[in-house]
Design a protein around this motif. Structure first.
Motif, PDB file in Angstrom:
ATOM      1  N   PRO A 418      -0.914  -8.419  -6.111  1.00 19.86           N
ATOM      2  CA  PRO A 418      -0.980  -7.409  -6.978  1.00 19.86           C
ATOM      3  C   PRO A 418      -1.042  -6.010  -6.486  1.00 19.86           C
ATOM      4  N   ILE A 419      -0.189  -5.233  -7.218  1.00 18.85           N
ATOM      5  CA  ILE A 419      -0.471  -3.780  -7.069  1.00 18.85           C
ATOM      6  C   ILE A 419      -1.416  -3.213  -7.820  1.00 18.85           C
ATOM      7  N   ARG A 420      -2.155  -2.698  -7.357  1.00 13.61           N
ATOM      8  CA  ARG A 420      -3.481  -1.976  -8.054  1.00 13.61           C
ATOM      9  C   ARG A 420      -3.139  -0.850  -8.554  1.00 13.61           C
ATOM     10  N   LEU A 421      -2.734  -0.664  -9.875  1.00 13.78           N
ATOM     11  CA  LEU A 421      -2.352   0.572 -10.369  1.00 13.78           C
ATOM     12  C   LEU A 421      -3.308   1.435 -10.891  1.00 13.78           C
ATOM     13  N   TRP A 422      -4.327   0.912 -11.205  1.00 14.42           N
ATOM     14  CA  TRP A 422      -5.665   1.771 -11.904  1.00 14.42           C
ATOM     15  C   TRP A 422      -5.060   2.792 -12.924  1.00 14.42           C
ATOM     16  N   GLN A 423      -4.714   2.216 -13.955  1.00 10.34           N
ATOM     17  CA  GLN A 423      -4.156   2.840 -14.897  1.00 10.34           C
ATOM     18  C   GLN A 423      -5.139   3.989 -15.717  1.00 10.34           C
ATOM     19  N   ASP A 424      -6.126   3.592 -15.756  1.00 18.19           N
ATOM     20  CA  ASP A 424      -7.295   4.504 -16.171  1.00 18.19           C
ATOM     21  C   ASP A 424      -7.398   5.932 -15.503  1.00 18.19           C
ATOM     22  N   LEU A 425      -6.948   5.702 -14.240  1.00 17.68           N
ATOM     23  CA  LEU A 425      -7.082   6.831 -13.063  1.00 17.68           C
ATOM     24  C   LEU A 425      -5.672   7.530 -12.909  1.00 17.68           C
ATOM     25  N   TYR A 426      -4.676   6.700 -12.897  1.00 13.92           N
ATOM     26  CA  TYR A 426      -3.449   7.281 -12.837  1.00 13.92           C
ATOM     27  C   TYR A 426      -2.231   7.066 -13.611  1.00 13.92           C
ATOM     28  N   GLY A 427      -1.283   7.952 -13.886  1.00 15.10           N
ATOM     29  CA  GLY A 427      -0.410   7.690 -14.959  1.00 15.10           C
ATOM     30  C   GLY A 427       1.017   8.527 -14.388  1.00 15.10           C
ATOM     31  N   GLY A 428       2.196   8.081 -15.223  1.00 18.04           N
ATOM     32  CA  GLY A 428       3.254   8.802 -15.256  1.00 18.04           C
ATOM     33  C   GLY A 428       3.957   8.823 -13.866  1.00 18.04           C
ATOM     34  N   ASP A 429       4.296   9.743 -12.988  1.00 20.63           N
ATOM     35  CA  ASP A 429       5.141   9.501 -11.955  1.00 20.63           C
ATOM     36  C   ASP A 429       4.168   8.877 -10.633  1.00 20.63           C
ATOM     37  N   GLU A 430       2.821   8.941 -11.029  1.00 23.79           N
ATOM     38  CA  GLU A 430       1.917   8.464 -10.150  1.00 23.79           C
ATOM     39  C   GLU A 430       2.168   7.008 -10.013  1.00 23.79           C
ATOM     40  N   ILE A 431       2.441   6.487 -11.115  1.00 24.82           N
ATOM     41  CA  ILE A 431       2.430   4.986 -11.257  1.00 24.82           C
ATOM     42  C   ILE A 431       3.790   4.511 -10.504  1.00 24.82           C
ATOM     43  N   LEU A 432       4.862   5.376 -10.599  1.00 25.93           N
ATOM     44  CA  LEU A 432       6.379   4.879  -9.814  1.00 25.93           C
ATOM     45  C   LEU A 432       5.757   4.998  -8.315  1.00 25.93           C
ATOM     46  N   LYS A 434       3.074   4.419  -6.711  1.00 28.07           N
ATOM     47  CA  LYS A 434       2.142   3.230  -6.296  1.00 28.07           C
ATOM     48  C   LYS A 434       3.006   2.018  -6.447  1.00 28.07           C
ATOM     49  N   LEU A 435       4.133   1.775  -7.207  1.00 22.80           N
ATOM     50  CA  LEU A 435       5.006   0.718  -7.337  1.00 22.80           C
ATOM     51  C   LEU A 435       5.580   0.703  -6.126  1.00 22.80           C
ATOM     52  N   LEU A 436       6.381   1.939  -5.832  1.00 23.06           N
ATOM     53  CA  LEU A 436       7.093   1.929  -4.639  1.00 23.06           C
ATOM     54  C   LEU A 436       6.533   1.814  -3.315  1.00 23.06           C
ATOM     55  N   TYR A 437       5.256   2.044  -3.142  1.00 27.12           N
ATOM     56  CA  TYR A 437       4.518   2.028  -1.939  1.00 27.12           C
ATOM     57  C   TYR A 437       4.111   0.460  -1.927  1.00 27.12           C
ATOM     58  N   GLY A 438       3.834  -0.137  -3.226  1.00 26.51           N
ATOM     59  CA  GLY A 438       3.140  -1.441  -2.853  1.00 26.51           C
ATOM     60  C   GLY A 438       4.226  -2.469  -2.895  1.00 26.51           C
ATOM     61  N   VAL A 439       5.458  -2.302  -3.612  1.00 30.67           N
ATOM     62  CA  VAL A 439       6.437  -3.472  -4.215  1.00 30.67           C
ATOM     63  C   VAL A 439       6.552  -4.391  -2.973  1.00 30.67           C
ATOM     64  N   THR A 440       6.398  -5.724  -3.056  1.00 33.80           N
ATOM     65  CA  THR A 440       6.821  -6.625  -2.037  1.00 33.80           C
ATOM     66  C   THR A 440       7.644  -7.559  -2.988  1.00 33.80           C
ATOM     67  N   ARG A 441       8.246  -8.606  -2.131  1.00 30.85           N
ATOM     68  CA  ARG A 441       9.117  -9.519  -2.879  1.00 30.85           C
ATOM     69  C   ARG A 441       8.256 -10.366  -3.940  1.00 30.85           C
ATOM     70  N   ALA A 442       7.078 -10.680  -3.712  1.00 32.17           N
ATOM     71  CA  ALA A 442       6.217 -11.227  -4.687  1.00 32.17           C
ATOM     72  C   ALA A 442       6.321 -10.540  -6.200  1.00 32.17           C
ATOM     73  N   ASN A 443       6.548  -9.177  -6.085  1.00 28.03           N
ATOM     74  CA  ASN A 443       6.335  -8.410  -7.141  1.00 28.03           C
ATOM     75  C   ASN A 443       7.547  -8.462  -7.995  1.00 28.03           C
ATOM     76  N   ILE A 444       8.774  -8.718  -7.358  1.00 30.57           N
ATOM     77  CA  ILE A 444      10.157  -8.761  -8.232  1.00 30.57           C
ATOM     78  C   ILE A 444      10.502 -10.018  -8.931  1.00 30.57           C
ATOM     79  N   ALA A 445      10.086  -9.838 -10.347  1.00 33.46           N
ATOM     80  CA  ALA A 445      10.122 -11.149 -11.193  1.00 33.46           C
ATOM     81  C   ALA A 445      11.509 -11.541 -11.654  1.00 33.46           C
ATOM     82  N   GLN A 446      12.206 -10.420 -11.748  1.00 35.79           N
ATOM     83  CA  GLN A 446      13.624 -10.668 -12.066  1.00 35.79           C
ATOM     84  C   GLN A 446      14.614  -9.829 -11.415  1.00 35.79           C
ATOM     85  N   VAL A 447      15.818 -10.276 -11.017  1.00 36.11           N
ATOM     86  CA  VAL A 447      16.789  -9.348 -10.473  1.00 36.11           C
ATOM     87  C   VAL A 447      17.915  -9.706 -11.008  1.00 36.11           C
ATOM     88  N   TRP A 448      18.399  -8.515 -11.666  1.00 33.64           N
ATOM     89  CA  TRP A 448      19.655  -8.672 -12.642  1.00 33.64           C
ATOM     90  C   TRP A 448      20.894  -7.930 -11.881  1.00 33.64           C
TER      91      TRP A 448
END
Ligand SMILES: O=c1[nH]c(=O)c2nc[nH]c2[nH]1
Length: 459
Positions: A418-432, A434-448
């Motif tokens: 899990p990538i802990r986004l803490w959406q009550d504390l962070y939003g907008g570009d901060e989410i991106l 967090k996603l890019l620092y955290g993303v692993t193969r396990a988080n990639i649910a679909q590839v088109w």
């Protein structure tokens, strides 16, 4: 849900970065795809025809709504990767480049004379890369025509967008007898063979796979071969890739042999053209950068491999400031990660280290001679997606109309990672971020790729 989004309307939230330094965040965007998987129109929530198009797609059964809490991003473009080196990922990283090539890498690449080995290794590589979000890859193959054809077959079978080069290397002093082209003619014939094979491949009607003229690097090639490859690339209007100005040994070899930099030398051989990709470029001068820009060529920045083998950091911010096209590469296996997200993250710290210097024995103001070398997450995201695509001249890398739909769906709630986004504390570009620092193969649910599902499960 269908394994294809062609002709469908996708409803998704996410991010893209079509222009350097700029992030677009979208919420519940309608992305209307044609029958070839090309984005026809996009409509933001609240825009004039949004409700009408949404209900029309829903009624027609054409609406594909991505699950709440997931994020759609453009697929990653790996601008420099050695396909045959995958078995060696994560080993032999402690030697200088010339020793590493001779002791480990050439012997491994030579194994691809065995077609069964090539089948096995390339199948595993491409599945792993797609699952890690790499929708486009610019591959170095080996010297072997049969193995290179297998690499093209595997990309087409698994759906990956790919540009593939038969590695040309004929220099008797620098390449071992068991792993070199026996003559200029053999190197040219192998290159021509791959161009013909890919352009005539019955499963390649969409040109998802393209051939690339690939002199390994100047030290491995005779001048005659370099000149002939320049002409061949011109005749076929082919992409070109090679290594350039990577480390001291290689850079000095070219200075001694040709009395000029790699860039100038490649240009004289007709090898610096639009869509030439130079891997590394750590020792490029400002004059070199100007020449690369003028020729509309590009640099593949490979921060991880530079840390292990180049003893130098590519001055990325300088190149971008100059207007040079740049994308990111994993440089498997000199770079020990198959994930382009790791290259993205490394491009952030490597710029910062260049800017700050690293020797704690020196005073802060004296540690580095360079200022302004860091880049931000927005730029790194652009380079990993639209920047790499621009370097290759491909209409992918963002969700603008006219682009082919190559995308990954990131699930921050993946149980395994899990990538802990803490959406009550962070939003907008901060989410991106967090996603890019955290993303692993396990988080990639679909590839088109081309709007067809190539990894993961559609829900
Ligand atoms: O990082 C690198 N990997 C290679 O395989 C190679 N060949 C030449 N120069 C190279 N650099």
């Amino acid at each position: 849900m269908s394994q294809s989004l062609r002709g469908k309307t996708v409803l998704a939230s996410g991010f893209d970065a079509p222009a350097r330094g700029e992030i677009r965040r979208f919420e519940q965007l309608l992305i209307i795809l044609d029958d070839a998987g090309v984005i026809q129109e996009t409509h933001a929530e609240g825009s004039a025809r949004y409700e009408q198009l949404l209900s029309h797609a829903r009624q027609a059964g054409d609406l594909v709504a991505q699950p709440a809490g997931t994020y759609l991003l453009p697929g990653f473009v790996d601008l420099h990767i050695h396909a045959p080196q995958y078995p060696q990922l994560g080993s032999a990283l402690d030697q200088p480049l010339d020793v590493w090539l001779k002791t480990y890498t050439f012997p491994l690449e030579a194994k691809y004379r065995d077609e069964a080995f090539a089948e096995r290794a390339y199948g595993i590589l491409i599945e792993d890369l797609i699952a890690s979000g790499t929708t486009t890859a610019l591959y170095f193959g080996t010297i072997h025509p049969a193995a290179n054809r297998i690499l093209a077959d595997k990309c087409l079978e698994k759906g990956q967008r790919a540009l593939i080069g038969k590695v040309a290397m004929d220099h008797k002093e620098l390449c071992p007898p068991e792993y070199r082209d026996a003559s200029v003619d053999e190197a040219l014939a192998g290159t021509q063979d791959l161009i013909d094979y890919i352009t005539r491949h019955p499963d390649n009607s969409e040109n998802r796979v393209k051939p690339v003229v690939t002199p390994r690097f100047i030290p491995a090639c005779t001048d005659e071969l370099l000149g002939e490859l320049g002409q061949l690339a011109g005749a076929h209007n082919c992409h070109i890739q090679t290594h350039a100005s990577e480390g001291d040994w290689e850079h000095n070899h070219v200075l001694d042999r040709h009395g000029m930099s790699d860039t100038e030398s490649l240009d004289r051989f007709g090898l610096l053209r639009e869509h030439t990709v130079l891997a590394h470029g750590n020792f490029l001068s400002l004059v070199d950068m100007e020449r690369i820009k003028t020729r509309k060529a590009a640099v593949a920045h490979c921060p991880l491999s530079n840390a292990y083998f180049a003893d130098a950091i590519f001055p990325l911010a300088v190149a971008l400031e100059k207007g040079v096209r740049v994308g990111l590469g994993t440089d498997i296996s000199a770079g020990p990660s198959s994930s382009l997200a790791n290259s993205l993250r490394s491009s952030l710290w490597s710029g910062r280290l260049l800017e700050s210097g690293t020797d704690p024995a020196m005073a802060p103001g004296e540690r580095s001679s360079r200022a302004g070398q860091r880049i931000g997450m927005h730029t790194a995201f652009h380079l990993a997606t639209a920047g790499g695509a621009e370097a290759l001249g491909l209409p992918v890398g963002s969700f603008q109309p006219g682009m082919i739909f190559d995308a990954i769906l990131v699930d921050p709630e993946a149980k395994a990672a899990p990538i802990r986004l803490w959406q009550d504390l962070y939003g907008g570009d901060e989410i991106l971020e967090k996603l890019l620092y955290g993303v692993t193969r396990a988080n990639i649910a679909q590839v088109w790729i081309g709007a067809e599902l190539c990894a993961g499960e559609a829900v």
